[in-house]
Motif scaffolding. Structure first.
Motif, PDB file in Angstrom:
ATOM      1  N   ASP A  60       0.830  -1.216   0.000  1.00  0.00           N
ATOM      2  CA  ASP A  60       0.000   0.000   0.000  1.00  0.00           C
ATOM      3  C   ASP A  60       0.863   1.263   0.000  1.00  0.00           C
ATOM      4  OD1 ASP A  60       0.921  -0.336   2.586  1.00  0.00           O
ATOM      5  OD2 ASP A  60      -1.053  -0.206   3.545  1.00  0.00           O
ATOM      6  N   LYS A  61       2.190   1.093   0.178  1.00  0.00           N
ATOM      7  CA  LYS A  61       3.092   2.264   0.157  1.00  0.00           C
ATOM      8  C   LYS A  61       3.740   2.456  -1.215  1.00  0.00           C
ATOM      9  CE  LYS A  61       4.088   2.637   5.015  1.00  0.00           C
ATOM     10  NZ  LYS A  61       4.212   1.397   5.786  1.00  0.00           N
ATOM     11  N   ALA A  62       3.458   1.552  -2.162  1.00  0.00           N
ATOM     12  CA  ALA A  62       4.125   1.646  -3.478  1.00  0.00           C
ATOM     13  C   ALA A  62       3.645   2.869  -4.246  1.00  0.00           C
ATOM     14  CB  ALA A  62       3.851   0.376  -4.283  1.00  0.00           C
ATOM     15  N   ARG A  63       4.517   3.364  -5.124  1.00  0.00           N
ATOM     16  CA  ARG A  63       4.136   4.493  -5.992  1.00  0.00           C
ATOM     17  C   ARG A  63       4.569   4.172  -7.417  1.00  0.00           C
ATOM     18  NH1 ARG A  63       5.216  10.227  -3.882  1.00  0.00           N
ATOM     19  NH2 ARG A  63       3.290  10.534  -5.002  1.00  0.00           N
ATOM     20  N   PHE A  64       3.759   4.612  -8.356  1.00  0.00           N
ATOM     21  CA  PHE A  64       3.915   4.200  -9.747  1.00  0.00           C
ATOM     22  C   PHE A  64       4.016   5.412 -10.663  1.00  0.00           C
ATOM     23  CE2 PHE A  64       1.759   1.071  -7.307  1.00  0.00           C
ATOM     24  CZ  PHE A  64       2.185  -0.148  -7.787  1.00  0.00           C
ATOM     25  N   GLY A  65       4.760   5.255 -11.743  1.00  0.00           N
ATOM     26  CA  GLY A  65       4.788   6.318 -12.734  1.00  0.00           C
ATOM     27  C   GLY A  65       5.687   5.992 -13.905  1.00  0.00           C
ATOM     28  N   LEU A 104      -2.976  -2.496 -20.653  1.00  0.00           N
ATOM     29  CA  LEU A 104      -3.446  -2.885 -19.318  1.00  0.00           C
ATOM     30  C   LEU A 104      -4.466  -1.891 -18.750  1.00  0.00           C
ATOM     31  CD1 LEU A 104      -2.871  -5.203 -17.304  1.00  0.00           C
ATOM     32  CD2 LEU A 104      -1.274  -3.677 -16.163  1.00  0.00           C
ATOM     33  N   VAL A 105      -4.198  -0.588 -18.891  1.00  0.00           N
ATOM     34  CA  VAL A 105      -5.076   0.390 -18.215  1.00  0.00           C
ATOM     35  C   VAL A 105      -5.892   1.223 -19.199  1.00  0.00           C
ATOM     36  CG1 VAL A 105      -3.455   0.520 -16.281  1.00  0.00           C
ATOM     37  CG2 VAL A 105      -3.340   2.271 -18.062  1.00  0.00           C
ATOM     38  N   GLY A 106      -5.701   1.013 -20.488  1.00  0.00           N
ATOM     39  CA  GLY A 106      -6.410   1.806 -21.493  1.00  0.00           C
ATOM     40  C   GLY A 106      -5.560   2.986 -21.958  1.00  0.00           C
ATOM     41  N   VAL A 107      -5.846   3.410 -23.179  1.00  0.00           N
ATOM     42  CA  VAL A 107      -5.027   4.457 -23.801  1.00  0.00           C
ATOM     43  C   VAL A 107      -5.110   5.772 -23.012  1.00  0.00           C
ATOM     44  CG1 VAL A 107      -4.810   5.914 -25.866  1.00  0.00           C
ATOM     45  CG2 VAL A 107      -5.069   3.433 -26.118  1.00  0.00           C
ATOM     46  N   GLY A 108      -6.306   6.106 -22.497  1.00  0.00           N
ATOM     47  CA  GLY A 108      -6.473   7.392 -21.799  1.00  0.00           C
ATOM     48  C   GLY A 108      -5.618   7.478 -20.545  1.00  0.00           C
ATOM     49  N   ILE A 125       1.466   8.012  -9.160  1.00  0.00           N
ATOM     50  CA  ILE A 125       0.204   7.686  -8.484  1.00  0.00           C
ATOM     51  C   ILE A 125       0.488   6.691  -7.355  1.00  0.00           C
ATOM     52  CG2 ILE A 125      -1.285   8.174 -10.471  1.00  0.00           C
ATOM     53  CD1 ILE A 125      -1.397   5.149 -11.024  1.00  0.00           C
ATOM     54  N   ASP A 126      -0.422   6.689  -6.357  1.00  0.00           N
ATOM     55  CA  ASP A 126      -0.215   5.756  -5.248  1.00  0.00           C
ATOM     56  C   ASP A 126      -0.840   4.399  -5.570  1.00  0.00           C
ATOM     57  OD1 ASP A 126      -2.951   6.028  -4.815  1.00  0.00           O
ATOM     58  OD2 ASP A 126      -2.708   7.383  -3.095  1.00  0.00           O
ATOM     59  N   ALA A 127      -0.648   3.455  -4.640  1.00  0.00           N
ATOM     60  CA  ALA A 127      -1.088   2.069  -4.903  1.00  0.00           C
ATOM     61  C   ALA A 127      -2.608   1.987  -5.059  1.00  0.00           C
ATOM     62  CB  ALA A 127      -0.617   1.161  -3.772  1.00  0.00           C
ATOM     63  N   ALA A 128      -3.327   2.792  -4.264  1.00  0.00           N
ATOM     64  CA  ALA A 128      -4.799   2.728  -4.341  1.00  0.00           C
ATOM     65  C   ALA A 128      -5.257   3.151  -5.737  1.00  0.00           C
ATOM     66  CB  ALA A 128      -5.412   3.633  -3.272  1.00  0.00           C
ATOM     67  N   GLU A 129      -4.645   4.206  -6.261  1.00  0.00           N
ATOM     68  CA  GLU A 129      -5.036   4.659  -7.595  1.00  0.00           C
ATOM     69  C   GLU A 129      -4.583   3.659  -8.673  1.00  0.00           C
ATOM     70  OE1 GLU A 129      -3.995   8.676  -8.585  1.00  0.00           O
ATOM     71  OE2 GLU A 129      -5.082   8.558 -10.486  1.00  0.00           O
ATOM     72  N   GLU A 189      -2.957  -5.717  -9.599  1.00  0.00           N
ATOM     73  CA  GLU A 189      -4.084  -6.619  -9.418  1.00  0.00           C
ATOM     74  C   GLU A 189      -4.456  -6.802  -7.952  1.00  0.00           C
ATOM     75  OE1 GLU A 189      -1.648  -7.120 -11.735  1.00  0.00           O
ATOM     76  OE2 GLU A 189      -3.037  -6.594 -13.330  1.00  0.00           O
ATOM     77  N   LEU A 190      -3.490  -6.514  -7.051  1.00  0.00           N
ATOM     78  CA  LEU A 190      -3.718  -6.722  -5.612  1.00  0.00           C
ATOM     79  C   LEU A 190      -2.886  -5.710  -4.848  1.00  0.00           C
ATOM     80  CD1 LEU A 190      -5.448  -9.116  -4.572  1.00  0.00           C
ATOM     81  CD2 LEU A 190      -3.330 -10.406  -4.262  1.00  0.00           C
ATOM     82  N   VAL A 191      -3.506  -5.074  -3.817  1.00  0.00           N
ATOM     83  CA  VAL A 191      -2.741  -4.186  -2.928  1.00  0.00           C
ATOM     84  C   VAL A 191      -2.878  -4.740  -1.512  1.00  0.00           C
ATOM     85  CG1 VAL A 191      -2.513  -1.847  -1.992  1.00  0.00           C
ATOM     86  CG2 VAL A 191      -3.153  -2.170  -4.392  1.00  0.00           C
ATOM     87  N   VAL A 192      -1.744  -4.861  -0.802  1.00  0.00           N
ATOM     88  CA  VAL A 192      -1.776  -5.405   0.559  1.00  0.00           C
ATOM     89  C   VAL A 192      -0.955  -4.483   1.472  1.00  0.00           C
ATOM     90  CG1 VAL A 192      -2.025  -7.801  -0.241  1.00  0.00           C
ATOM     91  CG2 VAL A 192       0.249  -6.899   0.183  1.00  0.00           C
ATOM     92  N   PRO A 193      -1.210  -4.533   2.807  1.00  0.00           N
ATOM     93  CA  PRO A 193      -0.390  -3.716   3.713  1.00  0.00           C
ATOM     94  C   PRO A 193       1.090  -4.063   3.542  1.00  0.00           C
ATOM     95  CG  PRO A 193      -2.274  -4.674   4.886  1.00  0.00           C
ATOM     96  CD  PRO A 193      -2.254  -5.294   3.516  1.00  0.00           C
ATOM     97  N   ALA A 194       1.940  -3.041   3.637  1.00  0.00           N
ATOM     98  CA  ALA A 194       3.387  -3.223   3.377  1.00  0.00           C
ATOM     99  C   ALA A 194       3.967  -4.386   4.179  1.00  0.00           C
ATOM    100  CB  ALA A 194       4.130  -1.929   3.701  1.00  0.00           C
TER     101      ALA A 194
END
Ligand code: COA
Length: 258
Positions: free
Chosen positions: A124-129, A150-154, A166-170, A178-183
């Motif tokens: 849940d602490k991961a960040r993506f970009g 995977l997420v669509g062109v937009g 973006i954060d893990a929830a987003e 596909e899955l978010v779990v506590p760190a």
């Protein structure tokens, strides 16, 4: 010199850890070479049923390509650095299940590596970009192709054109993980699932992966026909006989991979 890829085993699961925590596990040439070698060894090792890839330390999965290597590089140097075989292609066509265990920053080539895996489990602490745009470049590890599939062109456009994190929830909401779990549960939860997958018939896992991957290349009509052929192919295996028999006899199957 410290090994850039650590290889551990937990039952039939091989855990590969990119080990440059002081550089947030950025992918340099040595990491690529060592990762390819580790995957080649795992591919022919029948005692490995599934692979988990992660990053060393608490902070980062992989913070992208090593930006230090870009300075002063000519197109020829870069073309050489991007020669085949490429880890992204090897991972996305790997015959055994590959799971990304995303423990922190998952950026640029790190995000593209995660996209090349079969699926992704994030803390849940991961960040993506995909921040390449901020360096005057674009994703070069398949990001413009695999992220948009995977997420669509937009959503891919939003991330690639802005370079925003973006954060893990987003990431979960848009389908990037596909899955978010506590760190603090990431390793246990990932290894529990990977272990169950690794306990399936290796032959059937390979066929299942091939069929799902075909959906990226085929029309629905072609894909459904291909799936039917692979489904029927399963009926030639000893593992299909064993799986069905074990169910009917109310016992656990003993797979042989034949
Ligand atoms: N390539 C090379 N080195 C990297 C790196 C990368 N992609 N990402 C991080 N590092 C290095 C930093 O240079 C720093 O090294 P130093 O201690 O020798 O100066 C170390 O890792 C720690 O990073 P730092 O930037 O101090 O951590 P932070 O918490 O302040 O910031 C990030 C974290 C991820 C926001 C930031 O490191 C960053 O933006 N990294 C680049 C991400 C990127 O653009 N990736 C795509 C590359 S194509």
């Amino acid at each position: 010199m410290a090994k850039t890829i650590l290889v551990e085993r937990e039952g039939r699961v091989a855990i590969l850890t990119v080990n440059r925590p002081d550089k947030l596990n950025a992918l340099n040439d040595q990491v690529r070479v060592d990762l390819l070698a580790a995957l080649a060894a795992i591919e022919t090792d029948d005692s490995v049923g599934a692979v988990v890839i992660t990053g060393a330390g608490e902070k980062s999965f992989i913070a992208g390509a090593d930006i230090g290597e870009f300075a002063g590089r000519t197109p020829f140097d870069q073309r050489h650095a991007m020669r085949s075989p490429r880890i992204f292609d090897i991972m996305s066509t790997f015959p055994k299940p590959v799971i990304a265990m995303i423990n922190g920053f998952c950026l640029g080539g790190g995000c593209e590596l995660a996209l090349s895996c079969d699926f992704r489990i994030a803390s849940d602490k991961a960040r993506f970009g995909q921040p390449e745009i901020k360096l005057g470049i674009i994703p070069g590890g398949g990001g413009t192709q695999r992220l948009s599939r995977l997420v669509g062109v937009g959503q891919a456009m939003r991330l690639i054109l802005s370079g925003d994190m973006i954060d893990a929830a987003e990431a979960s909401r848009i389908g990037l993980v596909e899955l978010v779990v506590p760190a603090d549960e990431l390793r246990a939860k990932t290894l529990e699932l990977a272990g169950r997958i690794a306990g399936m018939s290796p032959l059937t896992l390979k066929i299942a992966k091939e069929s799902v991957r075909a959906s990226e290349k085929m029309s629905i009509e072609e894909g459904v026909t291909y799936e039917r052929d692979l489904f029927c192919l399963c009926f030639s295996s000893a593992d299909k006989e064993e799986g069905v028999k074990a169910f009917l006899e109310k016992r656990q199957p003993q797979w042989t991979g034949r």
